[in-house]
Scaffold this active site. Sequence first.
Site, PDB file in Angstrom:
ATOM      1  N   ASP A 228       7.770  -6.552   6.469  1.00  0.00           N
ATOM      2  CA  ASP A 228       6.276  -6.285   7.476  1.00  0.00           C
ATOM      3  C   ASP A 228       5.867  -5.432   6.466  1.00  0.00           C
ATOM      4  O   ASP A 228       6.452  -3.958   6.556  1.00  0.00           O
ATOM      5  CB  ASP A 228       6.773  -5.386   8.775  1.00  0.00           C
ATOM      6  CG  ASP A 228       5.251  -5.537   9.696  1.00  0.00           C
ATOM      7  OD1 ASP A 228       4.345  -5.480   8.986  1.00  0.00           O
ATOM      8  OD2 ASP A 228       5.121  -5.693  10.937  1.00  0.00           O
ATOM      9  N   VAL A 229       4.576  -5.396   5.683  1.00  0.00           N
ATOM     10  CA  VAL A 229       3.839  -4.457   5.206  1.00  0.00           C
ATOM     11  C   VAL A 229       2.437  -4.619   5.340  1.00  0.00           C
ATOM     12  O   VAL A 229       2.173  -5.057   5.529  1.00  0.00           O
ATOM     13  CB  VAL A 229       3.621  -4.434   3.662  1.00  0.00           C
ATOM     14  CG1 VAL A 229       5.262  -4.185   2.915  1.00  0.00           C
ATOM     15  CG2 VAL A 229       3.514  -5.956   3.735  1.00  0.00           C
ATOM     16  N   GLU A 230       1.855  -3.396   6.290  1.00  0.00           N
ATOM     17  CA  GLU A 230       1.037  -2.812   6.520  1.00  0.00           C
ATOM     18  C   GLU A 230       0.126  -1.069   6.443  1.00  0.00           C
ATOM     19  O   GLU A 230       1.812  -0.358   6.301  1.00  0.00           O
ATOM     20  CB  GLU A 230       0.901  -3.743   7.709  1.00  0.00           C
ATOM     21  CG  GLU A 230       1.726  -3.285   9.143  1.00  0.00           C
ATOM     22  CD  GLU A 230       1.598  -4.010   9.753  1.00  0.00           C
ATOM     23  OE1 GLU A 230       1.000  -3.378  10.910  1.00  0.00           O
ATOM     24  OE2 GLU A 230       1.869  -4.679  10.609  1.00  0.00           O
ATOM     25  N   TRP A 231      -0.841  -0.610   6.691  1.00  0.00           N
ATOM     26  CA  TRP A 231      -1.567   0.729   6.691  1.00  0.00           C
ATOM     27  C   TRP A 231      -0.931   0.515   8.599  1.00  0.00           C
ATOM     28  O   TRP A 231      -1.491  -0.007   8.594  1.00  0.00           O
ATOM     29  CB  TRP A 231      -2.616   0.984   6.448  1.00  0.00           C
ATOM     30  CG  TRP A 231      -2.722   0.733   5.220  1.00  0.00           C
ATOM     31  CD1 TRP A 231      -3.846   0.503   4.542  1.00  0.00           C
ATOM     32  CD2 TRP A 231      -2.006   0.900   4.047  1.00  0.00           C
ATOM     33  NE1 TRP A 231      -3.610   0.162   3.541  1.00  0.00           N
ATOM     34  CE2 TRP A 231      -2.859   1.281   2.650  1.00  0.00           C
ATOM     35  CE3 TRP A 231      -1.093   1.337   3.642  1.00  0.00           C
ATOM     36  CZ2 TRP A 231      -1.681   0.783   1.249  1.00  0.00           C
ATOM     37  CZ3 TRP A 231      -0.438   1.858   2.496  1.00  0.00           C
ATOM     38  CH2 TRP A 231      -1.106   1.649   0.561  1.00  0.00           C
ATOM     39  N   PHE A 273      -4.315  -4.703   4.780  1.00  0.00           N
ATOM     40  CA  PHE A 273      -3.351  -3.758   3.599  1.00  0.00           C
ATOM     41  C   PHE A 273      -3.295  -4.792   2.641  1.00  0.00           C
ATOM     42  O   PHE A 273      -3.269  -4.488   1.065  1.00  0.00           O
ATOM     43  CB  PHE A 273      -2.110  -3.781   4.271  1.00  0.00           C
ATOM     44  CG  PHE A 273      -0.479  -3.425   3.906  1.00  0.00           C
ATOM     45  CD1 PHE A 273      -0.207  -2.403   3.230  1.00  0.00           C
ATOM     46  CD2 PHE A 273      -0.243  -4.304   2.492  1.00  0.00           C
ATOM     47  CE1 PHE A 273       0.754  -2.006   2.664  1.00  0.00           C
ATOM     48  CE2 PHE A 273       0.861  -3.858   1.306  1.00  0.00           C
ATOM     49  CZ  PHE A 273       0.766  -2.723   1.934  1.00  0.00           C
TER      50      PHE A 273
END
Length: 342
Positions: A228-231, A273
């Site tokens: 899970d990649v996000e700002w 993102f």
Amino acid sequence: MRVPCVLTVMLTCLVLASCGSSSSLDDLAIQRPSRETTSSVVRPRDPVPQVDVRTVTSPPVHRQEMLAWAGPVPEQTAFIPPAKIIAVPAPPEKTVAQLIPADPTMRPAREGRMQIYSRRFRDAKPINFGRASPRKLAVHGVDVSRWQGDVDWVNLRSQGANFAYIKATDGGDHMDPMFRTNWRNTKEAGLKRGAYHFFYWCRTAGEQADWFIRNVPREAGALPPAIDVEWNGESSCKRRPSREVVLEKMQVFMDKLEKHYGQRPIIYTAPDFYRDNLKDAFPNYHFWLRAVAEHPSKVYPGRRWLFWQYSGSGLSHGVDGRIDLNVFHGSEDEWHDWVTAR
């Protein structure tokens, strides 16, 4: 002449009396017990009573014989009948054969395809996606974390949750407290499930991969792990690395997971993102895209996707509060083909 005759008769009587007396003394000597002893046998004080041998069919057993150093002679335990034991009857051989397989290493026969349940979720904030509605796709599922609490997975599955992605870890030192419970209960309820990791930009990729591997089992049939990649402005880590650093970190993390689990990880991301970092990146990876207001084709133009998170406000029996709703991009047959290849 008369005197010699009388003397002769008297002498004869004395001789006869002497013979009879000698015989009686011998008999008494035989009846008295002998005073003779050995080093191991003590003779009884009283005479052993005589036995009429005509009434005995076998030699008598002298149970009163004593050992000088040990008291009564012990019985031979080998000849003492064992105590009667009442046991439960053993089950028939046929039943035992059914319970114990002939070869313990054999796996059960492969079962048929898992049952797919139709979507019966409601939504606190429903969106009209028009002709591109996720309702038209066959296989729906959910993703969960500690915030969903104690989930009734059997009930939730009957509402249309055919798969689940379960939050496992954050960064390099945090584990979701509900992960193990959800991991176990989803399997018992018959859902296909996978684990996901929330990536922190303030920790090295290697540390985070090791932490995930330490806490998430490697199991045959599990869905691929997800990153899970996000700002996240609410996180303690507010750092926003450059695109080059982001892609490098992600690659290190995903390579370690792929090597360990034997499956290429899936990338989950959100619109902002993706726009900053992932457009045109990782073309050989499956994507799981968040798009709760429009279809992914409009939010992520040109990006192929495998899962679509179409709602963050789902409502369903089996879980208190709201839950994220997702759908697989394909038909029911395509789902079974993809799962079988895991």
